[in-house]
Design a protein around this motif. Sequence first.
Motif, PDB file in Angstrom:
ATOM      1  N   VAL A 190       9.480  -4.460  13.179  1.00 14.80           N
ATOM      2  CA  VAL A 190       8.176  -4.478  12.516  1.00 14.80           C
ATOM      3  C   VAL A 190       7.243  -3.542  13.281  1.00 14.80           C
ATOM      4  CG1 VAL A 190       6.226  -5.906  11.808  1.00 14.80           C
ATOM      5  CG2 VAL A 190       8.531  -6.866  11.792  1.00 14.80           C
ATOM      6  N   ASN A 254      13.877 -10.726   5.814  1.00 11.46           N
ATOM      7  CA  ASN A 254      13.158  -9.529   5.367  1.00 11.46           C
ATOM      8  C   ASN A 254      12.019  -9.903   4.419  1.00 11.46           C
ATOM      9  OD1 ASN A 254      14.416  -7.527   6.772  1.00 11.46           O
ATOM     10  ND2 ASN A 254      15.254  -6.483   4.988  1.00 11.46           N
ATOM     11  N   ARG A 255      12.311 -10.813   3.509  1.00 10.19           N
ATOM     12  CA  ARG A 255      11.289 -11.224   2.540  1.00 10.19           C
ATOM     13  C   ARG A 255      10.130 -11.920   3.237  1.00 10.19           C
ATOM     14  NH1 ARG A 255       9.537 -15.488  -0.271  1.00 10.19           N
ATOM     15  NH2 ARG A 255      10.892 -16.901   0.919  1.00 10.19           N
ATOM     16  N   ARG A 258       8.105  -9.485   5.342  1.00  8.61           N
ATOM     17  CA  ARG A 258       7.374  -8.589   4.439  1.00  8.61           C
ATOM     18  C   ARG A 258       6.107  -9.267   3.925  1.00  8.61           C
ATOM     19  NH1 ARG A 258       4.490  -6.178   1.751  1.00  8.61           N
ATOM     20  NH2 ARG A 258       4.864  -4.634   0.116  1.00  8.61           N
ATOM     21  N   GLN A 263       4.406  -5.226   4.871  1.00 11.63           N
ATOM     22  CA  GLN A 263       5.011  -3.907   4.973  1.00 11.63           C
ATOM     23  C   GLN A 263       6.464  -3.979   4.559  1.00 11.63           C
ATOM     24  OE1 GLN A 263       6.194  -2.704   9.161  1.00 11.63           O
ATOM     25  NE2 GLN A 263       4.611  -4.226   9.650  1.00 11.63           N
ATOM     26  N   SER A 264       6.984  -2.846   4.092  1.00 13.19           N
ATOM     27  CA  SER A 264       8.391  -2.785   3.697  1.00 13.19           C
ATOM     28  C   SER A 264       9.260  -2.625   4.925  1.00 13.19           C
ATOM     29  CB  SER A 264       8.629  -1.609   2.735  1.00 13.19           C
ATOM     30  OG  SER A 264       8.267  -0.391   3.362  1.00 13.19           O
ATOM     31  N   LEU A 265      10.432  -3.259   4.883  1.00  6.90           N
ATOM     32  CA  LEU A 265      11.354  -3.231   6.018  1.00  6.90           C
ATOM     33  C   LEU A 265      12.666  -2.614   5.597  1.00  6.90           C
ATOM     34  CD1 LEU A 265      10.715  -6.869   7.247  1.00  6.90           C
ATOM     35  CD2 LEU A 265       9.746  -4.776   8.196  1.00  6.90           C
ATOM     36  N   GLU A 267      16.509  -2.348   4.859  1.00 18.10           N
ATOM     37  CA  GLU A 267      17.505  -3.343   4.482  1.00 18.10           C
ATOM     38  C   GLU A 267      18.618  -3.412   5.533  1.00 18.10           C
ATOM     39  OE1 GLU A 267      17.931  -5.512   1.838  1.00 18.10           O
ATOM     40  OE2 GLU A 267      15.800  -5.137   1.517  1.00 18.10           O
TER      41      GLU A 267
END
Length: 276
Positions: A190, A254-255, A258, A263-265, A267
């Motif tokens: 992150v 991840n969800r 986020r 923010q997008s992470l 995969e």
Amino acid sequence: MERQATDVIVATRAALTQASALAVQYSFSILGALLLLLLGWFLSRLLHRWALSALSRVRGIDMTLAHFFANVLRYAVLILVFVMALGQFGVQTASIIAALGAAGLAIGLALQGTLQNIAAGIMLLVLRPFRVGEYIETKDVTGTITEIGLFATELRTSDGLYRLAPNSTLWNTPVTNFSRERTRKHDLQVTIPSDRDIDNEIDRLLTIAREEPAIESAPPPQVFVDSLAENAATLTLRYWVPTPQWFRTTREMNRRVRIAFGQSLPEPPAEAAPAE
């Protein structure tokens, strides 16, 4: 004239006597050969069942390998009995054995690739670098193992396709087994602005990890500063998950992160998908 007739009669009697002797001799040889073949056939079946039963009780041995060795023993006995039966008729068995050896060498050279796959299959079944149901990756093959045979291994790819791989291609290359170990690690990164309180963000990440029941408590999740930039810092959340739950848990984490950090992470690797 009478002398010629007498000679013919004598020769005929001699021939009949010799034929009778040969018939008696070969009848015993034929009877002995048939008995030998019959006993050999029963013995080969008995040894086959005994070997299969004994090998099946060996812990960890694959049944494909047990059947293979039991069949090898059976056919070896049958070949030996057949050669012994030919010896009943005065056939030179040494020449037969030499001919069989030459034929075996010729067949081995002709089927060199096939025999290489058989040898590789035996080693795969003995050493077990992977088992049915495990997800593996090599330089050329990726998928979930569905069957391990003596010649080839069957796999199912992550997109549901059938794949057949010769055993030699799996034996002569490094294999990564994603399903063998009990747990797997995942690092989730992150990036936070430099004006944020790093300790507070670390606590937030640890709280998210502790709320996920699938994450292992030993070793516990940990967060550390992975890198620093002028306007941002990268935090890494490291945790361990039971292998069967790795794919689902990493996506769920991840969800959650986020949502929490907005923010997008990146995969997790796609290769873990079939390990679910």
